[in-house]
Each structure stands twice: as structure tokens, then as C-alpha cells.
Motif scaffolding. Structure first.
Motif, mmCIF file in Angstrom:
data_model
loop_
_atom_site.group_PDB
_atom_site.id
_atom_site.type_symbol
_atom_site.label_atom_id
_atom_site.label_comp_id
_atom_site.label_asym_id
_atom_site.label_seq_id
_atom_site.Cartn_x
_atom_site.Cartn_y
_atom_site.Cartn_z
ATOM 1 N N GLY A 72 -24.952 26.749 21.061
ATOM 2 C CA GLY A 72 -23.742 26.071 20.613
ATOM 3 C C GLY A 72 -22.828 26.905 19.747
ATOM 4 N N GLU A 73 -23.241 28.118 19.364
ATOM 5 C CA GLU A 73 -22.386 28.966 18.531
ATOM 6 C C GLU A 73 -21.104 29.330 19.289
ATOM 7 O OE1 GLU A 73 -26.591 29.375 17.239
ATOM 8 O OE2 GLU A 73 -25.569 29.646 19.180
ATOM 9 N N LYS A 74 -19.991 29.330 18.561
ATOM 10 C CA LYS A 74 -18.694 29.624 19.155
ATOM 11 C C LYS A 74 -18.235 31.033 18.773
ATOM 12 C CE LYS A 74 -17.624 25.504 20.963
ATOM 13 N NZ LYS A 74 -17.256 25.268 22.379
ATOM 14 N N ASN A 95 -21.093 22.585 13.703
ATOM 15 C CA ASN A 95 -21.195 23.075 12.325
ATOM 16 C C ASN A 95 -19.864 23.595 11.780
ATOM 17 O OD1 ASN A 95 -20.925 25.427 13.781
ATOM 18 N ND2 ASN A 95 -22.808 26.382 13.034
ATOM 19 N N HIS A 96 -18.769 23.374 12.526
ATOM 20 C CA HIS A 96 -17.413 23.761 12.113
ATOM 21 C C HIS A 96 -17.249 25.279 11.951
ATOM 22 C CE1 HIS A 96 -16.882 19.496 11.356
ATOM 23 N NE2 HIS A 96 -17.899 19.521 10.503
ATOM 24 N N THR A 97 -18.132 26.064 12.570
ATOM 25 C CA THR A 97 -18.125 27.513 12.389
ATOM 26 C C THR A 97 -17.625 28.235 13.640
ATOM 27 O OG1 THR A 97 -19.958 27.392 10.816
ATOM 28 C CG2 THR A 97 -19.525 29.537 11.831
ATOM 29 N N TYR A 98 -16.618 29.071 13.455
ATOM 30 C CA TYR A 98 -16.099 29.916 14.522
ATOM 31 C C TYR A 98 -16.365 31.377 14.162
ATOM 32 C CZ TYR A 98 -13.383 25.835 16.077
ATOM 33 O OH TYR A 98 -12.991 24.594 16.501
ATOM 34 N N ASN A 99 -16.860 32.128 15.123
ATOM 35 C CA ASN A 99 -17.062 33.566 14.968
ATOM 36 C C ASN A 99 -15.980 34.269 15.789
ATOM 37 O OD1 ASN A 99 -19.879 33.535 13.592
ATOM 38 N ND2 ASN A 99 -20.095 32.183 15.361
ATOM 39 N N MET A 100 -15.228 35.128 15.163
ATOM 40 C CA MET A 100 -14.081 35.737 15.830
ATOM 41 C C MET A 100 -14.227 37.252 15.899
ATOM 42 S SD MET A 100 -10.052 35.051 14.990
ATOM 43 C CE MET A 100 -10.349 33.311 15.276
ATOM 44 N N LEU A 101 -14.100 37.791 17.129
ATOM 45 C CA LEU A 101 -14.170 39.230 17.358
ATOM 46 C C LEU A 101 -12.784 39.728 17.742
ATOM 47 C CD1 LEU A 101 -17.368 39.329 19.634
ATOM 48 C CD2 LEU A 101 -17.274 39.435 17.134
ATOM 49 N N PHE A 102 -12.279 40.711 17.009
ATOM 50 C CA PHE A 102 -10.960 41.265 17.319
ATOM 51 C C PHE A 102 -11.108 42.622 17.996
ATOM 52 C CE2 PHE A 102 -9.495 38.156 14.225
ATOM 53 C CZ PHE A 102 -8.292 37.759 14.777
ATOM 54 N N SER A 103 -10.442 42.762 19.148
ATOM 55 C CA SER A 103 -10.437 44.046 19.842
ATOM 56 C C SER A 103 -9.574 45.051 19.077
ATOM 57 C CB SER A 103 -9.904 43.885 21.269
ATOM 58 O OG SER A 103 -8.557 43.435 21.255
ATOM 59 N N HIS A 104 -8.434 44.582 18.574
ATOM 60 C CA HIS A 104 -7.524 45.376 17.757
ATOM 61 C C HIS A 104 -6.488 44.416 17.197
ATOM 62 C CE1 HIS A 104 -5.489 45.047 21.565
ATOM 63 N NE2 HIS A 104 -4.474 45.808 21.224
ATOM 64 N N LEU A 113 -3.088 33.153 15.582
ATOM 65 C CA LEU A 113 -3.953 32.698 14.490
ATOM 66 C C LEU A 113 -3.266 31.732 13.529
ATOM 67 C CD1 LEU A 113 -6.777 32.873 13.259
ATOM 68 C CD2 LEU A 113 -5.982 34.828 11.899
ATOM 69 N N PRO A 114 -2.014 31.960 13.112
ATOM 70 C CA PRO A 114 -1.379 31.006 12.193
ATOM 71 C C PRO A 114 -1.211 29.603 12.786
ATOM 72 C CG PRO A 114 -0.210 33.098 12.193
ATOM 73 C CD PRO A 114 -1.171 33.149 13.342
ATOM 74 N N PHE A 115 -1.352 29.461 14.105
ATOM 75 C CA PHE A 115 -1.164 28.168 14.762
ATOM 76 C C PHE A 115 -2.491 27.567 15.234
ATOM 77 C CE2 PHE A 115 2.587 30.792 15.175
ATOM 78 C CZ PHE A 115 3.585 29.955 14.698
ATOM 79 N N PHE A 116 -3.601 28.118 14.739
ATOM 80 C CA PHE A 116 -4.945 27.640 15.069
ATOM 81 C C PHE A 116 -5.291 26.510 14.103
ATOM 82 C CE2 PHE A 116 -9.705 28.636 14.802
ATOM 83 C CZ PHE A 116 -10.005 27.947 15.975
ATOM 84 N N GLU A 117 -5.232 25.267 14.560
ATOM 85 C CA GLU A 117 -5.356 24.110 13.678
ATOM 86 C C GLU A 117 -6.614 24.111 12.813
ATOM 87 O OE1 GLU A 117 -4.726 20.418 15.687
ATOM 88 O OE2 GLU A 117 -2.612 20.856 16.131
ATOM 89 N N PRO A 118 -7.790 24.485 13.343
ATOM 90 C CA PRO A 118 -8.982 24.484 12.482
ATOM 91 C C PRO A 118 -8.866 25.399 11.266
ATOM 92 C CG PRO A 118 -9.636 24.540 14.780
ATOM 93 C CD PRO A 118 -8.145 24.740 14.750
ATOM 94 N N LEU A 119 -7.954 26.379 11.309
ATOM 95 C CA LEU A 119 -7.779 27.289 10.189
ATOM 96 C C LEU A 119 -7.379 26.545 8.917
ATOM 97 C CD1 LEU A 119 -7.633 30.346 9.322
ATOM 98 C CD2 LEU A 119 -5.218 30.275 9.970
ATOM 99 N N TYR A 120 -6.737 25.386 9.069
ATOM 100 C CA TYR A 120 -6.211 24.650 7.926
ATOM 101 C C TYR A 120 -7.124 23.507 7.469
ATOM 102 C CZ TYR A 120 -2.151 27.325 9.281
ATOM 103 O OH TYR A 120 -1.319 28.363 9.599
ATOM 104 N N LYS A 121 -8.289 23.393 8.086
ATOM 105 C CA LYS A 121 -9.234 22.350 7.696
ATOM 106 C C LYS A 121 -10.255 22.925 6.729
ATOM 107 C CE LYS A 121 -8.663 19.885 12.069
ATOM 108 N NZ LYS A 121 -9.327 19.372 13.303
ATOM 109 N N LYS A 122 -10.466 22.243 5.622
ATOM 110 C CA LYS A 122 -11.303 22.794 4.548
ATOM 111 C C LYS A 122 -12.754 22.986 4.972
ATOM 112 C CE LYS A 122 -12.218 18.274 2.410
ATOM 113 N NZ LYS A 122 -12.108 17.477 1.155
ATOM 114 N N GLU A 123 -13.220 22.205 5.954
ATOM 115 C CA GLU A 123 -14.620 22.332 6.381
ATOM 116 C C GLU A 123 -14.849 23.481 7.361
ATOM 117 O OE1 GLU A 123 -12.768 19.202 9.184
ATOM 118 O OE2 GLU A 123 -12.610 19.842 7.077
#
Length: 312
Positions: A72-74, A95-104, A113-123
């Protein structure tokens, strides 16, 4: 693991234009025969029979893929404009957890990223990984005034930044992750994700015919026998020659690359924003002919499209 394509364009977003929509409608009308409108079922069969470039679209959002591990990990690969759609319509992790890999950190890989809604949720918990040690400042700068009205400080406080080493493996859930440097201005990294004996590779933004890109033992181990390879194939051969040094590849180079490392399935990715769906379809047809002629169908080739989902 499950793989979902949320954004497949390169350079900048490419929404459908009114002219492109009219061209699709015109092409569909030209194919209609009397039998195709004889009943509701006939109409549905006709619509289903239309070529994919008429009936659907590859999409206009820039690079973003989502990988869900068996546990279930994202894992999010890059944060182009496709991540906005992921945040709205993707299934959130328990678990409200996102793992993000950046190529560059070129604009088309971070601008969503600024328009990723979960970014603004405290959990929300966001674990960011990259070989670039200045990743935090790169991401925060695009959210500073005058470029964006909401600073990173106003987002979730649960953000971690981890600098990873090239080739050295690490794990997210049961997925083993490795990165390797590709040939691209300012550098770009491909990622290998392995779980339960299956290997998925995300290799956006690479100039495969660049003299600096040479086959090494590390490349052999990294790319060999991948089940699925998603790779930069932004150009035709003519454009690749005209744009040497720009950091992108032609579809035939991507096919040769996949065949050399015995990749099972190849997805052409990072589509040029100037290419409409008809052009992309013609590139896919040329790719199929090229595989049949030069590689004897040694690899299966498809087009990366928004909404596409794979399970390994």
C-alpha cells in the motif's frame, strides 16, 4: 506493484486545442456509414472502433507517475502538472504518507507540486528523495513570492528530504529503489523499482545518442531484463539530430536501448508538446514497424497515456 500514469508530456503542458477537437470530430464523421447509426448499439460499436487518437487522448499534463507497492505504500515519480490530478482523483494512502522521487528539477517536473492538494493537509506526510542535495531549496523557491502566493511554510509540517546515492539501493515498503545518472543538461536520474521479482524503470529526460552516454557495467545491472521501461522518446529522428544537446531522445533510440538490455515492455514517454494525438499515433505506428523490421519484435512498444494503469 501498480503503476498509474498521471502526466506524460515533456517541456510544458499541452491541453487539447479547439482545432484539435474539431479535427477529431471531423475524422470521426468521415468514417461514419449508415449502418453505424442504425441503433444505439451500432453507435457504441462505431465509437469503440475509432482509432485511439480520435476516441481518446494521450493527455496534456507533464510528468507524473504513481506507483503503489503491494503493502500500500505510495511512490510518486516527479511532480509535473499530472500530480494535481493525482491529488484530486487518486486513492490516498491509509497512512497519509507519500514518497516522492525526483528525476531532476526542471520546471516540467516540479510545476505541479504547489497544486497537489494533500500538500496542504496537516496530516499528510511527504518523504522526498533525490540525488540532488539542494532539492529543498529548489522546491521552496518556486513557491516564494512573486512566483506563488502560498509558501512551503504554510503546507504540511511533515516533510522530510533525503539525499540518496547513485546506484546504492534503499527500500520503500517492499520495493527496492535505485537511481542512476542519465545524459541530460544539468543531470537527470532514472529510477529502478523492484518488488516480488518484477522490475519497473522510470527513465525520463535522457539523450541516448549523446557521446557522454556510454554503456557501463552499472547500466547493465540497472536496466537488464526490466519488465517495464518508461523512457524519454520526445523526438522523431530528424528532430533528435536537429536538437542535439537538448537532452532528449528519438523513439528508435529508445527501442534500440530497450532491445540491448532485454526489456520486455517499453512505453514511449515525455511527449513533445507540439505533437497532437494524431502525430503521437503515427510515431507509435512507426515504432511498431521499426521493432518488426530491426528487432524482430524483441520488445513490446506502447504509448504512455494519462490514465493508463499497469500491474506487475
Amino acid at each position: 506493484m501498480n503503476i498509474h500514469f498521471w502526466g506524460v508530456r515533456g517541456s510544458l503542458p499541452a491541453p487539447l486545442t479547439p482545432q484539435q477537437i474539431r479535427a477529431k470530430i471531423s475524422a470521426a464523421i468521415q468514417r461514419i456509414q449508415a449502418k453505424d447509426v442504425a441503433s444505439e448499439d451500432a453507435k457504441e460499436r462505431f465509437i469503440a472502433s475509432l482509432p485511439s487518437w480520435i476516441y481518446g487522448t494521450a493527455g496534456g499534463n507533464t510528468a507524473c507517475l504513481e506507483v503503489t507497492a503491494s503493502g500500500g505504500e505510495k511512490i510518486i515519480l516527479d511532480a509535473g502538472t499530472g500530480i494535481r490530478v493525482l491529488g484530486k482523483y487518486g486513492e490516498p494512502p491509509e497512512n497519509h504518507t507519500y514518497n516522492m522521487l525526483f528525476s531532476h528539477f526542471h520546471w516540467d517536473h516540479i510545476q505541479g507540486l504547489p497544486f497537489f492538494e494533500p500538500l496542504y493537509k496537516k496530516e499528510t506526510m511527504l518523504n522526498i528523495f533525490s540525488p540532488f542535495k539542494d532539492m529543498r531549496s529548489y522546491l521552496e523557491q518556486q513557491m516564494e513570492s512573486p512566483f506563488y502566493p502560498v509558501p512551503m511554510e504554510s503546507c504540511t509540517k511533515n516533510i522530510t528530504y533525503t539525499v540518496i546515492e547513485e546506484i546504492k539501493p534503499f527500500t520503500i515498503g517492499d520495493i527496492q529503489v535505485r537511481a542512476i545518472k542519465m545524459s541530460h543538461p544539468g543531470d537527470s536520474y532514472a529510477y529502478s523499482l523492484t518488488e516480488n521479482g518484477h522490475k519497473f524503470i522510470y527513465a525520463t529526460d535522457v539523450e541516448l545518442n549523446h557521446p557522454d552516454f556510454v554503456r557501463t557495467k552499472e547500466h547493465d545491472e540497472f536496466f537488464s531484463n526490466a519488465d517495464v521501461l518508461v523512457i524519454d522518446s520526445q523526438y522523431t529522428v530528424e528532430e533528435a539530430y536537429a536538437k542535439q544537446g537538448w537532452g532528449h531522445s528519438a523513439f528508435c533510440y529508445a527501442i534500440d536501448f530497450a532491445v540491448a538490455w532485454k526489456v520486455k515492455k517499453l512505453y514511449l514517454f515525455h511527449h513533445d508538446p507540439m505533437y497532437d494525438d494524431r502525430k503521437l499515433n503515427s510515431i507509435l505506428q512507426s515504432a511498431h514497424w521499426y521493432v518488426d523490421y530491426s528487432a524482430k519484435n524483441a520488445v513490446s512498444v506502447e504509448l504512455a497515456m494519462e490514465g493508463l494503469e499497469l500491474t506487475l
